[in-house]
Scaffold this motif. Structure first.
Motif, PDB file in Angstrom:
ATOM      1  N   GLY A  87      52.859  67.461  84.100  1.00  0.00           N
ATOM      2  CA  GLY A  87      53.016  67.255  85.532  1.00  0.00           C
ATOM      3  C   GLY A  87      53.078  65.810  85.980  1.00  0.00           C
ATOM      4  O   GLY A  87      53.202  65.548  87.176  1.00  0.00           O
ATOM      5  N   ARG A  88      53.010  64.858  85.053  1.00  0.00           N
ATOM      6  CA  ARG A  88      53.100  63.440  85.416  1.00  0.00           C
ATOM      7  C   ARG A  88      54.405  62.853  84.863  1.00  0.00           C
ATOM      8  O   ARG A  88      54.776  63.086  83.715  1.00  0.00           O
ATOM      9  CB  ARG A  88      51.917  62.655  84.856  1.00  0.00           C
ATOM     10  N   VAL A  89      55.074  62.067  85.713  1.00  0.00           N
ATOM     11  CA  VAL A  89      56.313  61.403  85.321  1.00  0.00           C
ATOM     12  C   VAL A  89      55.994  59.931  85.045  1.00  0.00           C
ATOM     13  O   VAL A  89      55.373  59.257  85.863  1.00  0.00           O
ATOM     14  CB  VAL A  89      57.379  61.522  86.430  1.00  0.00           C
ATOM     15  N   PHE A  90      56.437  59.439  83.882  1.00  0.00           N
ATOM     16  CA  PHE A  90      56.206  58.030  83.550  1.00  0.00           C
ATOM     17  C   PHE A  90      57.278  57.567  82.565  1.00  0.00           C
ATOM     18  O   PHE A  90      57.989  58.375  81.954  1.00  0.00           O
ATOM     19  CB  PHE A  90      54.803  57.814  82.969  1.00  0.00           C
ATOM     20  N   ASP A  91      57.379  56.250  82.425  1.00  0.00           N
ATOM     21  CA  ASP A  91      58.279  55.653  81.446  1.00  0.00           C
ATOM     22  C   ASP A  91      57.502  55.379  80.167  1.00  0.00           C
ATOM     23  O   ASP A  91      56.479  54.681  80.186  1.00  0.00           O
ATOM     24  CB  ASP A  91      58.866  54.339  81.967  1.00  0.00           C
ATOM     25  N   LEU A  92      57.977  55.926  79.058  1.00  0.00           N
ATOM     26  CA  LEU A  92      57.402  55.627  77.750  1.00  0.00           C
ATOM     27  C   LEU A  92      58.251  54.527  77.116  1.00  0.00           C
ATOM     28  O   LEU A  92      59.479  54.639  77.052  1.00  0.00           O
ATOM     29  CB  LEU A  92      57.388  56.871  76.872  1.00  0.00           C
ATOM     30  N   ILE A  93      57.587  53.469  76.646  1.00  0.00           N
ATOM     31  CA  ILE A  93      58.296  52.266  76.187  1.00  0.00           C
ATOM     32  C   ILE A  93      57.909  51.952  74.749  1.00  0.00           C
ATOM     33  O   ILE A  93      56.729  51.739  74.450  1.00  0.00           O
ATOM     34  CB  ILE A  93      57.975  51.066  77.104  1.00  0.00           C
ATOM     35  N   ASP A  94      58.908  51.934  73.865  1.00  0.00           N
ATOM     36  CA  ASP A  94      58.689  51.535  72.471  1.00  0.00           C
ATOM     37  C   ASP A  94      58.989  50.043  72.334  1.00  0.00           C
ATOM     38  O   ASP A  94      59.902  49.518  72.984  1.00  0.00           O
ATOM     39  CB  ASP A  94      59.617  52.339  71.552  1.00  0.00           C
ATOM     40  N   THR A  95      58.233  49.361  71.491  1.00  0.00           N
ATOM     41  CA  THR A  95      58.414  47.915  71.307  1.00  0.00           C
ATOM     42  C   THR A  95      58.492  47.580  69.819  1.00  0.00           C
ATOM     43  O   THR A  95      58.151  48.400  68.956  1.00  0.00           O
ATOM     44  CB  THR A  95      57.260  47.116  71.936  1.00  0.00           C
ATOM     45  N   GLY A  96      58.924  46.374  69.533  1.00  0.00           N
ATOM     46  CA  GLY A  96      58.978  45.897  68.147  1.00  0.00           C
ATOM     47  C   GLY A  96      57.590  45.643  67.590  1.00  0.00           C
ATOM     48  O   GLY A  96      56.597  45.575  68.323  1.00  0.00           O
ATOM     49  N   GLY A  97      57.536  45.496  66.273  1.00  0.00           N
ATOM     50  CA  GLY A  97      56.252  45.248  65.623  1.00  0.00           C
ATOM     51  C   GLY A  97      55.742  43.841  65.875  1.00  0.00           C
ATOM     52  O   GLY A  97      56.465  42.865  65.683  1.00  0.00           O
ATOM     53  N   MET A  98      54.481  43.734  66.306  1.00  0.00           N
ATOM     54  CA  MET A  98      53.883  42.415  66.542  1.00  0.00           C
ATOM     55  C   MET A  98      53.593  41.719  65.214  1.00  0.00           C
ATOM     56  O   MET A  98      53.132  42.346  64.260  1.00  0.00           O
ATOM     57  CB  MET A  98      52.578  42.559  67.324  1.00  0.00           C
ATOM     58  N   GLY A  99      53.875  40.427  65.191  1.00  0.00           N
ATOM     59  CA  GLY A  99      53.565  39.643  64.006  1.00  0.00           C
ATOM     60  C   GLY A  99      54.638  39.675  62.937  1.00  0.00           C
ATOM     61  O   GLY A  99      54.437  39.146  61.842  1.00  0.00           O
ATOM     62  N   PHE A 100      55.796  40.258  63.242  1.00  0.00           N
ATOM     63  CA  PHE A 100      56.872  40.316  62.253  1.00  0.00           C
ATOM     64  C   PHE A 100      57.773  39.085  62.381  1.00  0.00           C
ATOM     65  O   PHE A 100      58.197  38.729  63.476  1.00  0.00           O
ATOM     66  CB  PHE A 100      57.704  41.592  62.454  1.00  0.00           C
ATOM     67  N   ASP A 101      58.048  38.457  61.257  1.00  0.00           N
ATOM     68  CA  ASP A 101      58.926  37.287  61.229  1.00  0.00           C
ATOM     69  C   ASP A 101      60.350  37.772  60.950  1.00  0.00           C
ATOM     70  O   ASP A 101      60.691  38.099  59.814  1.00  0.00           O
ATOM     71  CB  ASP A 101      58.454  36.312  60.148  1.00  0.00           C
ATOM     72  N   ASP A 102      61.162  37.841  61.991  1.00  0.00           N
ATOM     73  CA  ASP A 102      62.509  38.400  61.860  1.00  0.00           C
ATOM     74  C   ASP A 102      63.383  37.483  61.002  1.00  0.00           C
ATOM     75  O   ASP A 102      63.475  36.270  61.264  1.00  0.00           O
ATOM     76  CB  ASP A 102      63.139  38.575  63.238  1.00  0.00           C
ATOM     77  N   PRO A 103      64.054  38.021  59.979  1.00  0.00           N
ATOM     78  CA  PRO A 103      64.864  37.179  59.084  1.00  0.00           C
ATOM     79  C   PRO A 103      66.103  36.593  59.763  1.00  0.00           C
ATOM     80  O   PRO A 103      66.682  35.624  59.253  1.00  0.00           O
ATOM     81  CB  PRO A 103      65.258  38.140  57.953  1.00  0.00           C
ATOM     82  N   ASP A 104      66.507  37.158  60.904  1.00  0.00           N
ATOM     83  CA  ASP A 104      67.669  36.641  61.623  1.00  0.00           C
ATOM     84  C   ASP A 104      67.298  35.597  62.670  1.00  0.00           C
ATOM     85  O   ASP A 104      68.141  35.205  63.484  1.00  0.00           O
ATOM     86  CB  ASP A 104      68.433  37.789  62.295  1.00  0.00           C
ATOM     87  N   GLY A 105      66.034  35.181  62.672  1.00  0.00           N
ATOM     88  CA  GLY A 105      65.609  34.156  63.618  1.00  0.00           C
ATOM     89  C   GLY A 105      65.433  34.650  65.037  1.00  0.00           C
ATOM     90  O   GLY A 105      65.492  33.863  65.993  1.00  0.00           O
ATOM     91  N   LEU A 106      65.193  35.955  65.204  1.00  0.00           N
ATOM     92  CA  LEU A 106      65.055  36.536  66.544  1.00  0.00           C
ATOM     93  C   LEU A 106      63.594  36.803  66.913  1.00  0.00           C
ATOM     94  O   LEU A 106      63.326  37.510  67.886  1.00  0.00           O
ATOM     95  CB  LEU A 106      65.854  37.847  66.634  1.00  0.00           C
ATOM     96  N   THR A 107      62.665  36.232  66.148  1.00  0.00           N
ATOM     97  CA  THR A 107      61.248  36.527  66.374  1.00  0.00           C
ATOM     98  C   THR A 107      60.817  36.217  67.807  1.00  0.00           C
ATOM     99  O   THR A 107      60.127  37.025  68.454  1.00  0.00           O
ATOM    100  CB  THR A 107      60.377  35.711  65.396  1.00  0.00           C
ATOM    101  N   ALA A 108      61.210  35.070  68.338  1.00  0.00           N
ATOM    102  CA  ALA A 108      60.797  34.685  69.695  1.00  0.00           C
ATOM    103  C   ALA A 108      61.346  35.655  70.729  1.00  0.00           C
ATOM    104  O   ALA A 108      60.654  36.010  71.697  1.00  0.00           O
ATOM    105  CB  ALA A 108      61.263  33.262  69.988  1.00  0.00           C
ATOM    106  N   LYS A 109      62.583  36.098  70.542  1.00  0.00           N
ATOM    107  CA  LYS A 109      63.179  37.020  71.513  1.00  0.00           C
ATOM    108  C   LYS A 109      62.551  38.405  71.416  1.00  0.00           C
ATOM    109  O   LYS A 109      62.342  39.076  72.440  1.00  0.00           O
ATOM    110  CB  LYS A 109      64.689  37.088  71.296  1.00  0.00           C
ATOM    111  N   ILE A 110      62.237  38.848  70.203  1.00  0.00           N
ATOM    112  CA  ILE A 110      61.553  40.141  70.046  1.00  0.00           C
ATOM    113  C   ILE A 110      60.173  40.068  70.688  1.00  0.00           C
ATOM    114  O   ILE A 110      59.734  40.995  71.379  1.00  0.00           O
ATOM    115  CB  ILE A 110      61.448  40.510  68.555  1.00  0.00           C
ATOM    116  N   ASP A 111      59.494  38.939  70.468  1.00  0.00           N
ATOM    117  CA  ASP A 111      58.165  38.753  71.045  1.00  0.00           C
ATOM    118  C   ASP A 111      58.224  38.736  72.574  1.00  0.00           C
ATOM    119  O   ASP A 111      57.327  39.262  73.247  1.00  0.00           O
ATOM    120  CB  ASP A 111      57.555  37.459  70.523  1.00  0.00           C
TER     121      ASP A 111
END
Length: 487
Positions: A87-111
């Motif tokens: 009976g409750r409506v809400f947005d469920l939000i998935d996020t990237g893993g914290m503390g992961f060093d992205d090999p493509d250099g996107l760590t700051a943007k993921i964070d």
């Protein structure tokens, strides 16, 4: 024998080296604004990599939206699904893993995406996993969560056997309350988790909807890699809603982004860029391709995006074929036009597109600069026009008036006995796409050229000027299901 029609060459400017698109982004237009959904609670799923956040996200929404893969760092963007549970409506939000060093250099943007999720959270689901126990990475996530003001529910995943439950209390040391033990793989304790989420939500606001509100129109933004799809979505949302970078394959999931314009709610679906089949080597390539294809099927209108600096390739043609196969209204969007507006005429690019995509001569063409937001609103307006056309209904009497005039002007071909095919009547049986059934004395004698002629007449004299039309030909005594299936 007919001489082959000379194929129109692509604009010469496209082959030259493009100017740099780097530089300060221009001010985003005020014509499109974020959807005013402040009354919707946000439940944000966080945790270190590989604890099963995306699996839990899919488990709760009961759809396979997020990519589930043992490779760390698969999820980059925030994935949002509006759900109704208990009976409750809400947005469920998935996020990237914290503390992961992205090999493509996107760590700051993921964070930054994770931080945006935490900043708007009504409730945080802190996911850990029982088999590896409490790790330093979990403590780092807990430390970051404590800086928010949102309540936290610790969810211990991968407890596939009840014997593992005793180890879950190791996470009591985090000081974030008693953990809730679940197993996505074994479908264990889902209802308990749902009840706990609802119990941790604040009292509903008066403006909170009773059920999930559907957007008026869904737009799938598709194209090959690095044509500017995510930049276009950010221009619609008026924020850095999805990660953009010059690195091919930055977007991996199909990301739903709600936005509002003209006081109407819409959904933009940012899709992964497609690669040629021989270049798809990993599971991620397969998942991304599948989700892009599924997004086309979900959409009301497809925006097929091209890079003005690049010639049309095989992947573009494959996407166009899929759009035609699914009978979806489509806008051909030429992006990065600011770099070429002085050197290439729009007419030249339009002719290039028309010559390449001859199966969709009805599709409108728009030229945009997504980075600055130029003409983005015009694309949305065009998509709304196609949406209205696709959902239109034509009365049977009007259809048959059009049909009689078409037959009088150009008689149908003869049947196998040499007798003229008689066309009795036509009726529209469906919309989105508009579907018309034609009753005739000899369905198989209606040739392909004559079908194209009838479709051209219908397109000219009905509201379906810029959208695909399905035309089924049947015998007088046949039902629609038994009609000639050629659209």
């Amino acid at each position: 024998m007919r001489s082959k029609q000379k194929k129109k060459s692509r604009p010469k400017k496209i082959l030259s080296q493009s100017k740099s698109a780097d530089g300060p982004a221009l001010k985003k237009p005020a014509i499109v604004r974020p959807i005013p959904d402040g009354a919707i609670a946000k439940v944000v799923v966080v945790g270190r990599p590989n604890v099963g956040k995306s699996s839990l996200f899919n488990w709760l929404i009961e759809k396979r939206i997020a990519i589930e893969d043992p490779t760390a760092g698969v999820t980059r963007d925030r994935l949002v699904q509006r759900v109704e549970l208990e009976g409750r409506v809400f947005d469920l939000i998935d996020t990237g893993g914290m503390g992961f060093d992205d090999p493509d250099g996107l760590t700051a943007k993921i964070d930054a995406q994770i931080e945006s999720g935490l900043g708007e959270a009504t409730l945080i689901l802190f996911v850990v996993e029982v088999r590896s126990g409490l790790l330093p990475g979990d403590r780092d996530v807990a430390s970051r969560i404590r800086r928010t003001s949102a309540p936290v529910l610790v969810v211990v995943n991968k407890a596939d056997d009840q014997k593992l439950d005793v180890h879950a209390h190791e996470f009591d040391a985090l000081g974030l309350g008693p953990p809730l033990i679940v197993s996505v793989r074994q479908n264990r304790n889902r209802q308990s988790l749902v009840e706990a989420i609802v119990a941790h939500l604040p009292e509903p606001w008066p403006e909170e909807p009773d059920e999930v509100d559907l957007p008026e129109m869904k737009l799938a933004i598709v194209g090959r890699r690095n044509v500017g799809k995510s930049t276009f979505v950010n221009a619609l949302a008026c924020e850095d809603r999805v990660i953009t970078s010059p690195i091919a394959g930055t977007t991996r999931d199909s990301v739903d982004v709600r936005f509002c314009t003209d006081n109407r709610s819409f959904l933009a679906i940012d899709t992964p860029g497609l690669r040629r089949a021989k270049s798809r080597k990993s599971d991620l390539d397969f998942y991304s391709t599948h989700r892009a294809q599924r997004s086309i099927r979900r959409a009301d209108v497809v925006l097929l995006v091209f890079d003005a600096s690049e010639p049309i390739g095989k992947v573009d043609k494959q996407l166009a074929e899929l759009v035609v196969e699914e009978s979806k209204p489509v806008v051909l969007v030429v992006n990065k036009w600011d770099l070429y507006a002085g050197g290439v005429e729009r007419k030249e690019w339009a002719e290039y597109l028309r010559d390449t995509f001859r199966t969709m001569p009805w599709a409108p063409i728009e030229f945009v600069t997504a980075k600055s937001g130029r003409n983005v609103k015009a694309v949305v307006d065009t998509a709304q026009r196609l949406f209205r056309q696709s959902h239109s209904r034509v009365p049977t009497a009007k259809l048959n008036t059009i049909l009689r005039s078409a037959v009088d002007a150009n008689k149908p071909p003869a049947d196998t006995r040499g007798r003229p095919v008689r066309i009795y009547y036509a009726t529209q049986v469906e919309n989105a796409p508009p579907t018309i059934v034609l009753s005739t004395s000899a369905p198989k004698s209606i040739s392909e050229p004559y079908r194209r002629y009838l479709l051209g007449v219908l397109r000219k004299h009905t509201p379906f000027h810029e959208v695909p039309i399905k035309l089924f030909v049947r015998g007088r005594s046949m039902n629609a299901d038994a009609a000639d299936p050629r659209p």
